[in-house]
Structures are given as structure tokens and as C-alpha cells.
Design a protein around this motif. Structure first.
Motif, short mmCIF file in Angstrom:
data_model
loop_
_atom_site.label_atom_id
_atom_site.label_comp_id
_atom_site.label_asym_id
_atom_site.label_seq_id
_atom_site.Cartn_x
_atom_site.Cartn_y
_atom_site.Cartn_z
N LEU A 1 0.77 -1.28 -0.04
CA LEU A 1 -0.12 -0.09 -0.13
C LEU A 1 1.00 1.12 0.09
CD1 LEU A 1 -2.61 -0.97 2.66
CD2 LEU A 1 -2.67 -1.07 0.21
N SER A 2 0.18 2.49 -0.35
CA SER A 2 0.96 3.64 -0.52
C SER A 2 0.50 4.37 0.49
CB SER A 2 0.68 4.37 -1.87
OG SER A 2 1.24 5.71 -1.59
N TYR A 3 1.19 5.27 1.32
CA TYR A 3 0.79 5.98 2.77
C TYR A 3 1.19 7.27 2.27
CZ TYR A 3 0.08 1.48 4.92
OH TYR A 3 -0.15 0.23 5.14
N LEU A 4 1.46 7.92 0.97
CA LEU A 4 1.52 9.39 0.77
C LEU A 4 0.15 9.89 0.81
CD1 LEU A 4 4.37 9.36 -1.75
CD2 LEU A 4 4.55 10.17 0.42
N PRO A 5 0.13 11.12 0.74
CA PRO A 5 -1.33 11.93 0.62
C PRO A 5 -1.93 11.60 -0.89
CG PRO A 5 0.18 13.41 1.77
CD PRO A 5 1.11 12.16 1.23
N GLU A 6 -2.96 11.68 -1.11
CA GLU A 6 -3.75 11.30 -2.43
C GLU A 6 -3.33 12.88 -3.07
OE1 GLU A 6 -7.75 10.23 -2.47
OE2 GLU A 6 -7.33 8.56 -0.92
N GLY A 7 -2.93 12.39 -4.35
CA GLY A 7 -2.68 13.78 -5.18
C GLY A 7 -1.23 14.01 -5.11
N LEU A 8 -0.46 13.49 -4.18
CA LEU A 8 0.91 13.95 -4.10
C LEU A 8 1.76 12.71 -4.84
CD1 LEU A 8 3.24 15.74 -2.97
CD2 LEU A 8 3.24 14.14 -0.96
N GLU A 9 2.40 13.48 -5.91
CA GLU A 9 3.16 12.61 -6.87
C GLU A 9 4.27 11.98 -6.28
OE1 GLU A 9 5.50 12.72 -11.07
OE2 GLU A 9 4.42 14.40 -10.50
N ARG A 10 4.49 10.54 -6.25
CA ARG A 10 5.47 10.06 -5.57
C ARG A 10 6.88 10.32 -6.37
NH1 ARG A 10 6.28 5.81 -1.91
NH2 ARG A 10 4.02 5.61 -1.76
N THR A 11 7.58 10.92 -5.73
CA THR A 11 9.15 11.21 -6.03
C THR A 11 10.17 10.51 -5.05
OG1 THR A 11 8.57 13.49 -6.85
CG2 THR A 11 10.86 13.01 -6.51
N PRO A 12 10.82 9.47 -5.45
CA PRO A 12 11.80 8.69 -4.48
C PRO A 12 12.69 9.61 -3.96
CG PRO A 12 11.67 7.62 -6.84
CD PRO A 12 10.91 8.92 -6.87
N LEU A 13 12.88 9.50 -2.54
CA LEU A 13 13.61 10.54 -1.72
C LEU A 13 14.74 9.85 -1.43
CD1 LEU A 13 10.72 12.06 0.53
CD2 LEU A 13 11.76 12.86 -1.55
N TYR A 14 14.65 8.41 -0.86
CA TYR A 14 15.80 7.95 -0.42
C TYR A 14 16.26 7.01 -1.53
CZ TYR A 14 18.59 4.61 2.85
OH TYR A 14 19.39 3.93 3.38
N GLU A 15 17.35 7.22 -1.83
CA GLU A 15 17.92 6.36 -3.11
C GLU A 15 19.54 6.06 -2.66
OE1 GLU A 15 16.85 5.58 -5.74
OE2 GLU A 15 15.34 7.02 -6.21
N PRO A 16 19.41 4.60 -1.76
CA PRO A 16 20.59 4.32 -1.22
C PRO A 16 21.69 3.68 -2.31
CG PRO A 16 18.91 2.81 -0.88
CD PRO A 16 18.14 3.94 -1.35
N PRO A 17 23.06 4.17 -2.21
CA PRO A 17 23.89 3.78 -3.17
C PRO A 17 24.29 2.24 -2.84
CG PRO A 17 25.14 4.95 -1.47
CD PRO A 17 23.36 4.96 -1.17
N GLN A 18 25.14 1.55 -3.72
CA GLN A 18 25.63 0.29 -3.58
C GLN A 18 26.72 0.24 -3.04
OE1 GLN A 18 23.87 -2.72 -4.84
NE2 GLN A 18 22.10 -0.98 -5.14
N ARG A 19 26.80 0.54 -1.59
CA ARG A 19 27.73 0.66 -0.59
C ARG A 19 27.59 0.00 0.67
NH1 ARG A 19 28.89 5.83 -3.23
NH2 ARG A 19 27.75 6.92 -1.29
N GLY A 20 28.25 -0.65 1.13
CA GLY A 20 28.22 -0.94 2.65
C GLY A 20 26.62 -1.81 2.75
N TYR A 21 25.84 -1.71 3.93
CA TYR A 21 24.72 -2.23 3.94
C TYR A 21 23.72 -1.68 3.28
CZ TYR A 21 20.70 -4.09 6.76
OH TYR A 21 19.71 -4.75 7.21
N GLU A 22 23.94 -0.58 2.53
CA GLU A 22 22.94 -0.17 1.93
C GLU A 22 22.60 -0.90 0.57
OE1 GLU A 22 21.75 4.64 2.70
OE2 GLU A 22 23.77 4.24 1.85
N LYS A 23 23.66 -1.65 0.17
CA LYS A 23 23.35 -2.54 -0.80
C LYS A 23 22.18 -3.32 -0.27
CE LYS A 23 28.26 -3.48 -2.32
NZ LYS A 23 29.23 -4.23 -2.79
#
Length: 431
Positions: free
Chosen positions: A393-415
Motif C-alpha cells: 500500500l501507499s501511505y503518501l497523501p492522495e494527489g501527491l506525486e511520488r518522487t523517490p527520496l531515499y536512493e541508497p547507493p550500492q555501498r556497505g549495508y545499503e546494498k
């Protein structure tokens, strides 16, 4: 009357401090500051101007600010008046301005040198403006603080700002040779001891002369590195908790850790401690670094810092420095990512831009019949009941276009995080 002078040690032949004996008689004798005094240097050019402008001398202690001010006044043929902002009040300034006005009436200019100029408040700094503009005084202000932050913009706009540099080893060696000439004797130092003396001065000519005066009276074998460090008071490492150096060291520590230079990070931490920095200030900075520069690339980094801080508070000094060093080394060698920091900054910007959008109805509780009739809670699926623990499910407000905010790089645990996040996004897009 002669008895009074004798009691004060001012009778003919009384010892003259070495610093006074080494004071330059002209600008050509000044040691260091070649970028200002050499051919084409800013100060050299200013001294050829038809009228001398007001000047702000900015630099570390012991770089010759007072000496330069005296010699500038001498070069320009002006009367030299010296004040310190530490001991001077508004009434003293008014007296100095009135005396300068009287001199001008008789045809003599006044160079008013104010040491520690940044210690004057805004009102006192503003009091210089009319006498500078009218030419009653030429102000030469000295400060160890960054003038851009420490002085009024109006004052700065009426003065030339000259930055003095720490004396380099060649400058300090030249000053040492002059001291030996004045003392009519070489210093009792080994070659290594001489290098150590230069190092202990830490770019400060005044500190060097003070050390030389202590060493000159030594009798016995020449002093080496160990003897100097053990027996003679070294200059305290520059730190100034309230000033530029304090923040400069904190900044270079963070950049060293961000740049994964563990040697530099440990060195700057030691420098901060040597300067008398509060270790808890360092731990606060490390806590920021653990989240801002390492983040989820290694979530343990924050835990290490918090645990090291707790250990320091339990152990006290100096044993508490051991976990501090451990934390610094861990952060410097950890994988780096500011993705979570950048994501939250973007989220705060998004929240400001879109105002008070309501949450989606499926995410709201409906404890009453009326709330259920409004559609609250409709379509909600309990994630823990899903086979893979995710309902999509999406939990953003209706009408708010989803723009990815958290873009973890391929480093360390963020992989690992990135793989998991991709799966969540894929399921959410399928609905």
C-alpha cells in the motif's frame, strides 16, 4: 625621582626584553608576510597610495600585527596611538577621537591601532565610522577572528582587510638567528633540538622568542628534542574554543572522516584535545557525522559513537580518550553514504511545498460508526498478515506525486537496503 626609576628596574643599563631588542625598525626588517610586504604585495601597494586607508589585520597570534601597525604609522609619518578593546570603553574612544581631532587641526595625522577589535560591540564599532570617513583617524584594527563574522559590515566596507599568515619554519629560523645575534651566543641546542624549537613555536614568533629566552640561560649539554619537550614550556596548541580555529578544526575533522582518511581524522582529534577542546563537543560532532556522512551504509557507526560517548563519561579523562579514538577510527574507515540525510532534507522541502495534505483514508483508524461511514480504514491490509510481510500500500497523501527520496547507493549495508527497497516499490506499483 631617580630612585623610583631604579626601583622599577628602569635605570640605565637595565635588561631589555629580547622581544623588544628584536623589534623591527622598518618594514624591510619584518620576518614573514612576504605576500603582503613583497613586491606587488597588498600592503606595499597601499603604502604607495596618496592617502593611507584604514586597515584590518587578521591573523593568528604572534604573526606581527602590532609591529606592522607601528611601522605603517612610521612609514606614513602619522602619530601612533594604541588601544586594546579588552581594556577600552566608549569614554576612552571619545578621548582618543578628540585627541586625534586636535592633532589634525595642527597638521598631524593619527593612526589609531586597536588590538582585539572584534571585542567591541556593534555600537562601539559604529562609533569609528564618522572619524574614519572624515579622516580624523586612520584605523588599524587587529583581530584573530574572521572579520567577515566578527566585524560590522559597515566597518569592513571602509577598510582594507589584510590576512597575516603563520610564520613558516624558514621565517622562524631567521628569527632564531637574529635572537642569537642579539644574545651574542648560539643557542644550546642539538640539530634535532633546534628543529624541535621551531616546531614548538607553532608559527608564532612571539612564542618562539619566549622559548628562546628560557633556553638561552641553560648551562650544560646541548638540549635535544626530549629535553625540550620535558623541561621547557611549549606553546599551547592553537584552538580558541569560541573562535575560527575551533570551528576550522571541527570542519577538517568531519571532512577527514568523510574522506575516509583515518590518519588525518585521528590527528585532528588529537589536535582538538591538545587545544583543550571539550571531548563531549567532539562526540557531538561525531554523532552528526555518523548520521550525515555514514548513515545506513553502516548503521553500527551511530551505535559505536553513542557507546564510546557513554564509555567516556564513565571513564573520564584520560582513559576516556581511548573509546574516542576507537570511534574516530571506526567512522573514518566505515563505508560512506549521505543518502538518508539527503532524503530527509528532500522530505522536509516536500512537506513545506505541499502544505497540510491529509493522510490517505485507508491509513486512518475508524473507532466509531460515523468514521467508518467516512471511509476511514477502508482497504487497509495488515502487513504482518501478508506472506512476505508487505501489503504494497501507499501511505503518501492522495494527489501527491511520488518522487523517490531515499536512493541508497550500492555501498556497505545499503546494498541490502536497496534490494529490499526495490522489492517494496515493485509490489507497491502493482497495487
Amino acid at each position: 625621582m631617580s630612585g623610583l626609576f631604579e626601583a622599577a628596574g628602569l635605570e640605565k643599563g637595565a635588561p631589555v626584553p629580547l622581544a623588544e631588542r628584536l623589534r623591527p625598525a622598518s618594514l624591510s626588517e619584518v620576518v614573514g608576510q612576504r605576500h603582503l610586504l613583497g613586491e606587488g604585495g597588498k600592503l606595499s601597494v597601499l603604502l604607495t597610495s596618496p592617502s593611507l586607508p584604514s586597515i584590518i589585520l587578521h591573523g593568528p597570534p604572534g604573526t606581527g600585527k602590532t609591529t606592522l601597525a607601528r611601522l605603517i604609522a612610521q612609514e606614513s609619518g602619522a602619530h601612533f596611538e594604541q588601544l586594546s578593546a579588552i581594556f577600552t570603553g566608549t569614554a576612552d574612544l571619545k578621548k582618543a577621537f578628540a585627541a586625534a581631532e586636535a592633532r589634525r587641526a595642527s597638521g598631524q595625522a593619527t593612526v589609531l591601532f586597536v588590538d582585539e577589535l572584534h571585542r567591541f560591540d556593534k555600537r562601539q564599532q559604529d562609533s569609528f565610522l564618522p572619524v574614519m570617513e572624515s579622516g580624523v583617524v586612520t584605523l588599524i584594527g587587529a583581530t584573530t577572528e574572521n572579520p567577515s563574522f566578527a566585524l560590522n559590515r559597515a566597518l569592513l566596507s571602509r577598510a582594507a582587510v589584510l590576512k597575516l599568515e603563520r610564520l613558516d619554519p624558514d621565517d622562524l629560523e631567521k628569527l632564531t638567528e637574529r635572537a642569537e645575534t642579539a644574545l651574542s651566543a648560539g643557542l644550546p641546542l642539538t640539530e634535532e633540538g633546534r628543529r624541535t624549537l621551531i616546531s614548538l613555536a607553532d608559527g608564532d614568533g612571539r612564542a618562539l622568542i619566549g622559548l628562546i629566552e628560557q633556553i638561552a640561560s641553560h648551562r650544560g649539554d646541548p638540549l635535544g628534542r626530549d629535553e625540550l619537550l620535558r623541561s621547557y614550556a611549549a606553546r599551547a596548541t592553537a584552538g580558541d574554543k569560541g573562535g575560527d580555529i575551533h570551528y576550522d578544526l571541527a570542519s577538517v575533522l568531519q571532512k577527514s572522516i568523510r574522506g575516509s582518511d583515518d590518519d588525518a581524522a585521528l590527528y585532528w582529534t588529537a589536535r582538538m584535545l591538545a587545544a583543550g577542546e571539550d571531548p563531549l563537543f567532539i562526540f557531538r560532532r561525531l554523532t552528526v557525522i555518523a548520521s550525515e556522512d555514514i548513515g545506513n551504509a553502516d548503521p553500527r557507526a551511530l551505535q559505536v559513537v553513542v557507546a564510546a560517548r557513554d564509555a567516556f563519561q564513565q571513564l573520564g579523562e584520560p582513559e576516556g580518550h581511548i573509546p574516542l579514538g576507537q570511534a574516530v577510527a571506526y567512522l573514518a574507515t566505515a563505508p560512506k553514504s549521505n543518502a538518508s540525510y539527503a532524503a530527509f532534507k528532500a522530505a522536509k522541502r516536500l512537506a513545506r511545498e505541499h502544505g497540510s495534505l491529509p493522510p490517505p483514508l485507508h491509513a486512518l483508524n475508524a473507532p466509531t460508526k460515523g468514521m467508518k461511514e467516512e471511509g476511514r480504514g477502508e482497504g487497509y491490509r495488515y502487513d504482518h498478515d501478508e506472506p512476505d510481510g508487505h501489503a504494497g500500500l501507499s501511505y503518501l497523501p492522495e494527489g501527491l506525486e511520488r518522487t523517490p527520496l531515499y536512493e541508497p547507493p550500492q555501498r556497505g549495508y545499503e546494498k541490502v537496503i536497496a534490494e529490499r527497497q526495490a522489492a517494496y516499490r515493485q509490489k507497491r506499483e502493482k497495487g
